[in-house]
Motif scaffolding. Sequence first.
Motif, mmCIF file in Angstrom:
data_model
loop_
_atom_site.group_PDB
_atom_site.id
_atom_site.type_symbol
_atom_site.label_atom_id
_atom_site.label_comp_id
_atom_site.label_asym_id
_atom_site.label_seq_id
_atom_site.Cartn_x
_atom_site.Cartn_y
_atom_site.Cartn_z
ATOM 1 N N TRP A 107 0.929 -1.176 0.129
ATOM 2 C CA TRP A 107 -0.029 0.008 -0.082
ATOM 3 C C TRP A 107 1.052 1.368 -0.069
ATOM 4 O O TRP A 107 2.085 1.314 0.481
ATOM 5 C CB TRP A 107 -1.019 -0.049 1.319
ATOM 6 C CG TRP A 107 -1.809 -0.989 1.565
ATOM 7 C CD1 TRP A 107 -2.921 -1.430 0.855
ATOM 8 C CD2 TRP A 107 -1.549 -2.203 1.991
ATOM 9 N NE1 TRP A 107 -3.599 -2.412 1.179
ATOM 10 C CE2 TRP A 107 -2.847 -3.215 1.881
ATOM 11 C CE3 TRP A 107 -0.360 -2.949 2.872
ATOM 12 C CZ2 TRP A 107 -2.722 -4.730 2.548
ATOM 13 C CZ3 TRP A 107 -0.570 -4.213 3.468
ATOM 14 C CH2 TRP A 107 -1.739 -4.916 3.218
ATOM 15 N N LEU A 108 0.472 2.191 -0.774
ATOM 16 C CA LEU A 108 1.245 3.592 -0.712
ATOM 17 C C LEU A 108 0.366 4.728 -0.453
ATOM 18 O O LEU A 108 -0.958 4.836 -0.632
ATOM 19 C CB LEU A 108 2.055 3.509 -1.837
ATOM 20 C CG LEU A 108 1.268 4.177 -3.224
ATOM 21 C CD1 LEU A 108 2.007 4.760 -4.259
ATOM 22 C CD2 LEU A 108 0.943 2.707 -3.706
ATOM 23 N N THR A 109 0.841 5.878 0.125
ATOM 24 C CA THR A 109 0.267 7.209 0.146
ATOM 25 C C THR A 109 1.531 8.198 0.077
ATOM 26 O O THR A 109 2.520 8.125 -0.049
ATOM 27 C CB THR A 109 -0.422 7.250 1.516
ATOM 28 O OG1 THR A 109 -1.064 8.189 1.633
ATOM 29 C CG2 THR A 109 0.818 7.198 2.897
ATOM 30 N N ASN A 110 0.985 9.501 0.251
ATOM 31 C CA ASN A 110 1.793 10.632 0.054
ATOM 32 C C ASN A 110 2.192 10.584 1.496
ATOM 33 O O ASN A 110 1.991 10.368 2.404
ATOM 34 C CB ASN A 110 0.929 11.706 -0.275
ATOM 35 C CG ASN A 110 1.553 13.251 -0.114
ATOM 36 O OD1 ASN A 110 1.446 13.584 1.289
ATOM 37 N ND2 ASN A 110 2.318 13.573 -0.762
ATOM 38 N N ASP A 111 3.611 11.270 1.367
ATOM 39 C CA ASP A 111 4.249 11.354 2.549
ATOM 40 C C ASP A 111 3.744 12.198 3.530
ATOM 41 O O ASP A 111 3.901 12.053 4.875
ATOM 42 C CB ASP A 111 5.844 11.998 2.241
ATOM 43 C CG ASP A 111 5.965 13.252 1.744
ATOM 44 O OD1 ASP A 111 4.729 13.667 1.278
ATOM 45 O OD2 ASP A 111 7.068 13.872 1.495
ATOM 46 N N VAL A 112 3.226 13.397 3.351
ATOM 47 C CA VAL A 112 2.477 14.258 4.263
ATOM 48 C C VAL A 112 1.108 13.552 4.907
ATOM 49 O O VAL A 112 0.833 13.573 6.085
ATOM 50 C CB VAL A 112 2.191 15.687 3.769
ATOM 51 C CG1 VAL A 112 1.476 16.506 4.827
ATOM 52 C CG2 VAL A 112 3.450 16.194 3.547
ATOM 53 N N SER A 113 0.639 12.759 3.989
ATOM 54 C CA SER A 113 -0.674 12.155 4.285
ATOM 55 C C SER A 113 0.132 10.864 5.389
ATOM 56 O O SER A 113 -0.845 10.647 6.565
ATOM 57 C CB SER A 113 -1.178 11.478 3.264
ATOM 58 O OG SER A 113 -1.788 12.393 2.437
ATOM 59 N N GLY A 114 0.815 10.437 5.137
ATOM 60 C CA GLY A 114 1.470 9.366 6.014
ATOM 61 C C GLY A 114 1.678 9.792 7.283
ATOM 62 O O GLY A 114 1.497 9.456 8.391
ATOM 63 N N ALA A 115 2.488 11.272 7.481
ATOM 64 C CA ALA A 115 2.634 11.843 8.516
ATOM 65 C C ALA A 115 1.508 12.005 9.535
ATOM 66 O O ALA A 115 1.598 11.922 10.468
ATOM 67 C CB ALA A 115 3.508 13.111 8.369
ATOM 68 N N ALA A 116 0.313 12.582 8.646
ATOM 69 C CA ALA A 116 -0.803 12.983 9.413
ATOM 70 C C ALA A 116 -1.490 11.538 9.887
ATOM 71 O O ALA A 116 -2.211 11.670 11.054
ATOM 72 C CB ALA A 116 -1.838 13.833 8.342
ATOM 73 N N LEU A 117 -1.334 10.535 9.392
ATOM 74 C CA LEU A 117 -1.856 9.385 9.640
ATOM 75 C C LEU A 117 -1.152 8.976 10.782
ATOM 76 O O LEU A 117 -1.821 8.267 11.768
ATOM 77 C CB LEU A 117 -1.553 8.394 8.549
ATOM 78 C CG LEU A 117 -2.331 7.029 8.722
ATOM 79 C CD1 LEU A 117 -3.792 6.835 8.989
ATOM 80 C CD2 LEU A 117 -2.028 5.908 7.676
#
Length: 320
Positions: A107-117
Amino acid sequence: MTQTVLAVDLGGTKILVGEVMPAGEILASEKYPSTVVDQRSAAEKIKTAIRSYLQQHVIHGDLIGIGICVVGRVNTEQGEWLEIHPSLSDPIFLAEEITQAFQLPCWLTNDVSGAALTESILGIGQETGNFVYINIGTGIAARVVADNHVIKGGNFNAGEVGHMVVDMMSDDLCSCGRKGCVELFSSGLGMHNQTVKFASEYPDTILTIEEDRRVSFQELITAYEANDPLAKKVVDQSLRAVAALTMNLIRVSDPEAVIFGGGVMNDGWFLNHLVTFLNAKTIRFVTKGMRVTALDPNEVALKGAATLAFIMEKGVKTYA
């Protein structure tokens, strides 16, 4: 055996790969060469880094999948990396490619989205499900978490707040095509550019301005504390711009907390000065406060990639 995830953080200068446990503990990690010149080259670097890690390291847990954070726009549900930059778009179903290459779900996501998650699961999310995460580094981006969900938007582009206009009278042109965007004044690169722009007006500045060398934020702080007029102009301008950005986001999303991350925010200096530019009436419902993230900035995206994988493996749709 404890379940673990192989997490990958694609950065501009490095790829960080590590084995991560559900609570965010990183059992081991390794840095590998990176590239962000285009998506295909970056994807191949990611594969090489994963392959190297698996060859070089003993896997300690029961590896259930691979989580990846990348720069740019991502459709997490489809595993599609849509673009690395608006001018560099070459959609790749990266999750599928990684799954085929390593026979593990990905699974992948954007780095800022990952930080918020990561904040949502391991940080401020333990106190509230409604907060804003603002990352101020070389650039500026944010994510709004509402009712425990990271808002992704119709085109997976929510949170690009660096392009929010904060100065209607500015002639500074942003790469997005508009003038007066906050990133022009308040990102690390933006503050450097503003320093260069106004340098001729302050010949007695103690700042050292050289071609092909960026004036760092730490240099600006040091000069600011010494009452250097150029540093005062640039940093106060930056603080006013971020204050406007922050209050606009508060008005729009009604968060209970605002969390700041990124290199400009790391030591708390910027936030300590930022609060003096905020309007008390505007921020009165931010009852959980404004703070710099307690998560290690060097690890937050890696933990975000792992957090995403653990959540998605369970079929929970709490992502961006």
